[in-house]
Design an enzyme around this catalytic site. Structure first.
Site, mmCIF file in Angstrom:
data_model
loop_
_atom_site.group_PDB
_atom_site.id
_atom_site.type_symbol
_atom_site.label_atom_id
_atom_site.label_comp_id
_atom_site.label_asym_id
_atom_site.label_seq_id
_atom_site.Cartn_x
_atom_site.Cartn_y
_atom_site.Cartn_z
ATOM 1 N N LYS A 1 80.571 84.646 8.518
ATOM 2 C CA LYS A 1 79.363 84.617 9.317
ATOM 3 C C LYS A 1 78.094 84.719 8.575
ATOM 4 C CE LYS A 1 77.873 88.248 12.201
ATOM 5 N NZ LYS A 1 77.706 89.038 13.700
ATOM 6 N N THR B 1 68.863 92.855 23.122
ATOM 7 C CA THR B 1 70.130 91.886 23.197
ATOM 8 C C THR B 1 71.398 92.905 23.199
ATOM 9 O OG1 THR B 1 68.958 90.091 22.206
ATOM 10 C CG2 THR B 1 71.404 90.188 22.145
ATOM 11 N N GLN B 2 71.557 93.475 22.270
ATOM 12 C CA GLN B 2 72.923 94.175 22.034
ATOM 13 C C GLN B 2 73.124 95.213 23.329
ATOM 14 O OE1 GLN B 2 74.558 92.994 19.936
ATOM 15 N NE2 GLN B 2 72.792 91.978 18.945
ATOM 16 N N GLY C 1 72.782 100.515 16.243
ATOM 17 C CA GLY C 1 71.601 100.127 15.457
ATOM 18 C C GLY C 1 71.526 100.464 14.178
HETATM 19 N N1 LIG Z 1 76.850 97.430 14.975
HETATM 20 C C1 LIG Z 1 76.704 95.999 15.111
HETATM 21 O O1 LIG Z 1 77.721 95.545 15.206
HETATM 22 C C2 LIG Z 1 75.475 95.405 15.178
HETATM 23 C C3 LIG Z 1 75.419 94.031 15.992
HETATM 24 C C4 LIG Z 1 74.020 93.344 16.156
HETATM 25 C C5 LIG Z 1 72.960 94.275 15.867
HETATM 26 N N2 LIG Z 1 72.946 95.386 15.388
HETATM 27 C C6 LIG Z 1 71.824 96.353 15.357
HETATM 28 O O2 LIG Z 1 71.468 96.638 16.649
HETATM 29 C C7 LIG Z 1 70.185 96.833 16.965
HETATM 30 C C8 LIG Z 1 69.727 96.249 17.917
HETATM 31 O O3 LIG Z 1 69.894 94.724 17.875
HETATM 32 P P1 LIG Z 1 69.318 93.896 19.237
HETATM 33 O O4 LIG Z 1 69.946 92.488 18.751
HETATM 34 O O5 LIG Z 1 69.700 94.467 20.459
HETATM 35 O O6 LIG Z 1 67.713 94.050 18.777
HETATM 36 P P2 LIG Z 1 66.647 93.749 19.937
HETATM 37 O O7 LIG Z 1 65.368 93.468 19.176
HETATM 38 O O8 LIG Z 1 66.788 92.707 20.825
HETATM 39 O O9 LIG Z 1 66.462 95.075 20.490
HETATM 40 C C9 LIG Z 1 66.127 96.257 19.927
HETATM 41 C C10 LIG Z 1 65.229 97.101 20.847
HETATM 42 O O10 LIG Z 1 64.977 98.494 20.201
HETATM 43 C C11 LIG Z 1 63.695 98.880 20.834
HETATM 44 N N3 LIG Z 1 63.384 100.184 19.962
HETATM 45 C C12 LIG Z 1 63.057 99.937 18.514
HETATM 46 N N4 LIG Z 1 62.760 101.186 18.113
HETATM 47 C C13 LIG Z 1 63.076 102.010 19.032
HETATM 48 C C14 LIG Z 1 63.053 103.371 19.437
HETATM 49 N N5 LIG Z 1 62.950 104.297 18.355
HETATM 50 N N6 LIG Z 1 63.437 104.116 20.756
HETATM 51 C C15 LIG Z 1 63.768 103.076 21.605
HETATM 52 N N7 LIG Z 1 63.983 101.971 21.394
HETATM 53 C C16 LIG Z 1 63.558 101.420 20.269
HETATM 54 C C17 LIG Z 1 62.957 97.566 20.662
HETATM 55 O O11 LIG Z 1 61.554 97.869 21.489
HETATM 56 C C18 LIG Z 1 63.912 96.487 21.108
HETATM 57 O O12 LIG Z 1 63.741 96.368 22.524
HETATM 58 C C19 LIG Z 1 69.610 96.277 15.524
HETATM 59 O O13 LIG Z 1 69.126 97.489 14.601
HETATM 60 C C20 LIG Z 1 70.589 95.447 15.002
HETATM 61 O O14 LIG Z 1 70.560 95.503 13.471
HETATM 62 C C21 LIG Z 1 74.181 96.042 15.253
#
Ligand SMILES: NC(=O)c1ccc[n+]([C@@H]2O[C@H](COP(=O)([O-])OP(=O)(O)OC[C@H]3O[C@@H](n4cnc5c(N)ncnc54)[C@H](O)[C@@H]3O)[C@@H](O)[C@H]2O)c1
Length: 382
Positions: A78, A149-150, A238
């Protein structure tokens, strides 16, 4: 040898979602992932920690590659970009990605597919697998911090293995939390969004908590130290980069913390905050010994999810199999594989390829925008 590669694009993924349905796909993925983890044997697989590069301009971003090799069963990789400013700045998801599948014997590209929806789905499925081992089966209230998204696929994945009766969500951006109910309307669970003042209430009521924020490195944790229910299970999603942390260290210290992939989690995950000896069993150990860890359900647990390339491999194989079964995707000749493998310019001697590579005239461009002869739609009826 077939020199073509199957291109599985966004419209194919949409057709797949429509035909199979999100629930059936999530169920199939969770089953496949659990089976792959149960059968995982590091002696026959190579799944290294991901690597890549980080940059500050023109936007803060990451580009990482996540390869996985399972001998005869295949090799995938990926490529994933993380740009947390995307949703606001460019109207795109924070995570954008593609997954490549390779013929293990030759290295030939078998398929190239979207990895954006697939990443979200496999991350939800991974939390479902871990939570099935670590959370109380009667868990009903799900707390979510970070509603992007997640978060959607966390709630989806968990709702397939628990009878979730209530979802309480918080996002630092009120407008994002406000649309969460709409984005998860395909699920039956009622959603309440709360503001920062009620974060303590969310943390006190959750049986399962998912943290899936785009908190910046050095800016965490995303919630204050809290007590929580005695059986609280957290899926910490996250924290996946050095310095990027969501949970207070005290919460981790009193919990059984289980990384998806230890080697990666100690560098990128919540495990950064723990001494080696304080880190619990990894996901493979958990799933392969699920009965012995069931007793952990009545005490605090954390799944430290950093995102493991095995998960990407499993979802890619699933989508590839569906695409073949349903006739989705189109075959393209992407790699230059000349008639004489020792003469790269013998490409010019292959009439079919020469025609395909000849610059197309305007009249030859089909309505799909592809020069004639270069593509073959296997599902023209879509
Ligand atoms: N573990 C995994 O396998 C995996 C996979 C994909 C993404 N991720 C991580 O998951 C996280 C979320 O990804 P996503 O695609 O949903 O991103 P996204 O941008 O769609 O959503 C993240 C949300 O978090 C909010 N946010 C930021 N700081 C915050 C805080 N202190 N308190 C509350 N909300 C807060 C933002 O406003 C946003 O709406 C990212 O950090 C990404 O790197 C992890």
């Amino acid at each position: 040898m077939d020199d073509r590669s199957l291109l599985i694009d966004a419209s194919d993924i949409r057709t797949l979602l429509r035909r199979i349905g999100p629930d059936a796909l999530m169920d199939d993925l969770t089953t496949r992932l659990e089976r792959a983890i149960r059968q995982y044997d590091p002696a026959t697989a190579q799944v290294p920690a991901r690597t890549g590069l980080q940059y500050e301009s023109p936007e803060w971003g990451l580009l990482e590659w996540m390869p996985a090799h399972f001998g005869e069963q295949g090799t995938t990789s990926k490529l994933v970009a993380y740009h947390p400013a995307n949703p606001v700045g460019y109207g795109m998801p924070s995570i954008v990605s593609t997954i490549s599948m390779f013929d293990t014997r030759s290295g030939h590209l078998l398929a190239l597919m979207d990895g954006t929806l697939l990443t979200a789905m496999r991350t939800g499925a991974a939390s479902a697998v871990a939570s099935r081992v670590l959370a109380l089966p009667e868990s009903r209230t799900l707390g979510v911090i970070g509603c992007g998204t997640q978060a959607v696929t966390q709630v989806h994945g968990l709702s397939r293995v628990f009878e979730i009766g209530k979802v309480i969500v918080y996002d630092v951006r009120d407008e994002v939390a406000a649309t969460f109910a709409e984005r998860t309307a395909f699920l039956d669970s009622p959603v309440t969004s709360v503001g920062r003042n009620s974060l303590g209430d969310l943390l006190a009521r959750a049986d399962i908590l998912c943290t899936c924020t785009s908190v910046a490195p050095g800016a965490g944790p995303v919630c204050p130290e809290f007590e929580g229910k005695p059986h609280l299970h957290v899926n910490a999603v996250g924290s996946d980069f050095p310095g990027k942390l969501e949970l207070p260290a005290a919460v981790l210290r009193r919990s059984l913390v289980c990384p998806d992939f230890r080697e990666q989690a100690i560098v990128e995950g919540e495990c950064q905050q723990l001494e080696q000896a304080a880190i619990g069993p990894d996901l493979v150990t958990l799933v392969q010994n699920a009965d012995s860890y069931a007793r952990s359900r009545s005490s605090p647990t954390v799944f430290d999810s950093t995102g493991w390339a095995l998960e990407d491999h499993v979802v890619a194989v699933m989508v590839f199999e569906y695409a073949r079964e349903l006739g989705l995707g189109r075959s393209i000749t992407l790699e230059c594989l000349p008639a004489d493998p020792l003469d790269p310019y013998s490409l010019l001697a292959s009439p079919a390829l020469a025609a395909a590579l000849r610059p197309a005239s305007a009249s030859e461009i089909t309505s799909a925008g592809s020069p004639r002869g270069t593509t073959e739609r296997s599902d023209p009826a879509r």
